[in-house]
Design a protein around this motif. Sequence first.
Motif, short mmCIF file in Angstrom:
data_model
loop_
_atom_site.label_atom_id
_atom_site.label_comp_id
_atom_site.label_asym_id
_atom_site.label_seq_id
_atom_site.Cartn_x
_atom_site.Cartn_y
_atom_site.Cartn_z
N ASN A 1 0.82 -0.66 -0.37
CA ASN A 1 -0.21 0.10 0.00
C ASN A 1 0.96 1.43 -0.30
O ASN A 1 0.42 1.95 -0.74
N LYS A 2 2.04 1.05 0.83
CA LYS A 2 2.97 2.42 1.09
C LYS A 2 3.65 2.14 -0.67
O LYS A 2 4.40 3.88 -1.37
N SER A 3 3.31 1.31 -1.08
CA SER A 3 4.82 1.21 -2.07
C SER A 3 3.67 2.57 -3.86
O SER A 3 4.25 2.67 -4.63
N ASN A 4 2.74 2.72 -3.80
CA ASN A 4 2.47 3.12 -4.40
C ASN A 4 1.74 2.53 -6.24
O ASN A 4 1.37 3.42 -7.05
N ILE A 5 1.89 1.44 -6.03
CA ILE A 5 1.96 0.21 -7.12
C ILE A 5 0.70 0.66 -7.54
O ILE A 5 -0.17 0.36 -7.07
N PRO A 6 -0.08 0.67 -8.88
CA PRO A 6 -0.69 0.98 -9.50
C PRO A 6 -1.67 -0.20 -9.14
O PRO A 6 -1.17 -1.58 -9.50
N PRO A 7 -2.45 -0.10 -9.16
CA PRO A 7 -3.48 -1.67 -9.06
C PRO A 7 -3.66 -2.78 -9.96
O PRO A 7 -4.01 -3.78 -9.54
N LYS A 8 -3.39 -2.51 -11.28
CA LYS A 8 -3.12 -3.65 -12.54
C LYS A 8 -2.08 -4.16 -12.35
O LYS A 8 -1.62 -5.25 -12.53
N TYR A 9 -0.69 -3.17 -11.82
CA TYR A 9 0.58 -4.54 -11.16
C TYR A 9 1.19 -5.19 -10.14
O TYR A 9 1.48 -5.18 -9.90
N VAL A 10 -0.13 -4.80 -8.80
CA VAL A 10 -0.47 -5.03 -7.99
C VAL A 10 0.15 -6.54 -8.24
O VAL A 10 -0.35 -6.62 -8.82
N TYR A 11 1.13 -7.55 -7.37
CA TYR A 11 1.23 -8.88 -7.13
C TYR A 11 1.82 -8.98 -8.87
O TYR A 11 0.75 -10.37 -8.53
N LYS A 12 2.09 -8.39 -9.42
CA LYS A 12 2.36 -8.87 -10.34
C LYS A 12 4.14 -9.10 -10.79
O LYS A 12 4.72 -8.70 -9.94
N PHE A 13 4.90 -10.92 -11.47
CA PHE A 13 6.12 -10.82 -10.29
C PHE A 13 6.68 -11.12 -12.07
O PHE A 13 6.15 -11.25 -13.01
N LEU A 14 8.00 -11.82 -11.89
CA LEU A 14 8.43 -12.00 -12.73
C LEU A 14 7.65 -13.70 -14.35
O LEU A 14 7.53 -13.01 -15.01
N GLU A 15 7.27 -14.50 -12.76
CA GLU A 15 6.53 -15.15 -13.70
C GLU A 15 5.11 -14.45 -14.50
O GLU A 15 4.18 -15.65 -15.50
N SER A 16 4.83 -13.70 -14.64
CA SER A 16 3.22 -12.73 -14.97
C SER A 16 3.60 -12.73 -16.06
O SER A 16 2.80 -12.72 -17.07
N VAL A 17 5.10 -12.73 -16.97
CA VAL A 17 4.95 -12.39 -17.96
C VAL A 17 5.25 -13.75 -19.27
O VAL A 17 6.22 -14.51 -18.57
N ASP A 18 4.35 -13.24 -19.95
CA ASP A 18 4.94 -14.25 -20.62
C ASP A 18 5.41 -14.23 -21.91
O ASP A 18 5.67 -13.44 -22.85
N LEU A 19 6.86 -14.76 -21.85
CA LEU A 19 7.78 -15.26 -23.07
C LEU A 19 7.32 -16.33 -24.03
O LEU A 19 8.11 -16.20 -24.68
N LYS A 20 6.86 -16.74 -24.15
CA LYS A 20 6.56 -17.65 -24.50
C LYS A 20 6.31 -16.76 -26.10
O LYS A 20 5.56 -16.36 -26.33
N GLY A 21 7.28 -17.77 -26.56
CA GLY A 21 7.02 -16.70 -28.44
C GLY A 21 6.83 -15.71 -28.98
O GLY A 21 7.15 -15.17 -30.14
N SER A 22 8.28 -15.32 -27.21
CA SER A 22 7.68 -14.00 -27.98
C SER A 22 9.16 -13.57 -29.06
O SER A 22 10.57 -14.56 -28.76
N ASP A 23 9.07 -12.93 -30.12
CA ASP A 23 10.70 -12.42 -31.01
C ASP A 23 11.01 -11.09 -30.90
O ASP A 23 11.81 -11.33 -31.18
N ALA A 24 10.92 -10.95 -29.90
CA ALA A 24 11.03 -9.74 -28.81
C ALA A 24 12.56 -10.08 -28.52
O ALA A 24 12.94 -10.31 -26.79
N LEU A 25 13.90 -9.97 -28.73
CA LEU A 25 15.17 -9.78 -27.66
C LEU A 25 15.28 -9.23 -27.10
O LEU A 25 15.22 -9.14 -26.17
N SER A 26 14.90 -7.31 -27.07
CA SER A 26 15.16 -6.55 -26.01
C SER A 26 14.08 -6.52 -24.69
O SER A 26 13.94 -6.88 -23.70
N LEU A 27 13.07 -7.63 -24.88
CA LEU A 27 11.64 -7.81 -23.70
C LEU A 27 12.84 -9.09 -22.97
O LEU A 27 12.83 -9.21 -21.90
N LEU A 28 13.38 -10.62 -23.67
CA LEU A 28 13.93 -10.79 -22.80
C LEU A 28 15.31 -10.63 -22.38
O LEU A 28 15.74 -10.95 -21.19
N ALA A 29 16.40 -9.84 -23.05
CA ALA A 29 17.24 -9.05 -22.16
C ALA A 29 16.20 -8.78 -20.98
O ALA A 29 17.71 -8.08 -19.49
#
Length: 287
Positions: A90-118
Amino acid sequence: MKISHILKKENAGIPNCTECGGTGIVLQEIVENSRIPRLSVCLCVREHCYVCPANGKSPYLVYDEESDRMLPCFCHQGRIILGKIESRINKSNIPPKYVYKFLESVDLKGSDALSLLAAHDWARDLIENFNDMSKSPQGMYLTGAPGTGKTLLACIILNELILRYGIECRYAKINKDFLSALRNTYQKDSTFYGQEKNIEEEFADVEVLVIDDFGVQKDTDWANSKLYDLIDARYEKQKLTLLTSNQPLIDWKEKGEGRVYSRLCEMAKEIKLECPDYRLKFLNAQR
């Protein structure tokens, strides 16, 4: 999604529980009448409340006749840990839609963007080695077009640091949460009147700070001076700073703000995201 591998290791549940891994805390990704996930104590902890006199209510203590004093009930530690995490979030002020999102929340399957992977790999390395005293964590200056996932990745880092290490973190939009807050201190009818120094110290001292939309502010002498003071203070205090911007870092040098450019070059690694609109992909995945 199970988060036992992310949570700061404080055994507060049943050690062999398959849901919480002994942490006593689980993530509810689907919450009735809400689009925001939330943490809760695991059933392995909560089931004791059905027969416990405390009934899962604060301060989570029960009377022990033998010692003639109040003692922590079974759920006490888990609920205290949960309360601390929720308070930091709550003190962090993280926007609600991004609260409790983690590295595993990012779908990297089929990603063709090397910059996102990096960028994802860089974030993982930062998170996993944050408490390694032999390494000095480097900040981030994340650039790219709108919707490429800059804010999501920055908030993921905050979420992970809070849950893994109990770190004090803060998210701030450059105009709304920082510069506007300072301007309000000049207004006599504002509750923050005269508190400019306190606000500056608050942003300078927080252990990890995300500055979102860096560069959208008007280029006035006052604004650029306040930004430099903030960045310089965090540089001197060796605080981790993560910035997102639609503009490349070199723009600061080209428009005559060499002091800001120089400090940021020392403090942060510039990473450019060149990929499709990740915001749409992320939102569609939630529907």
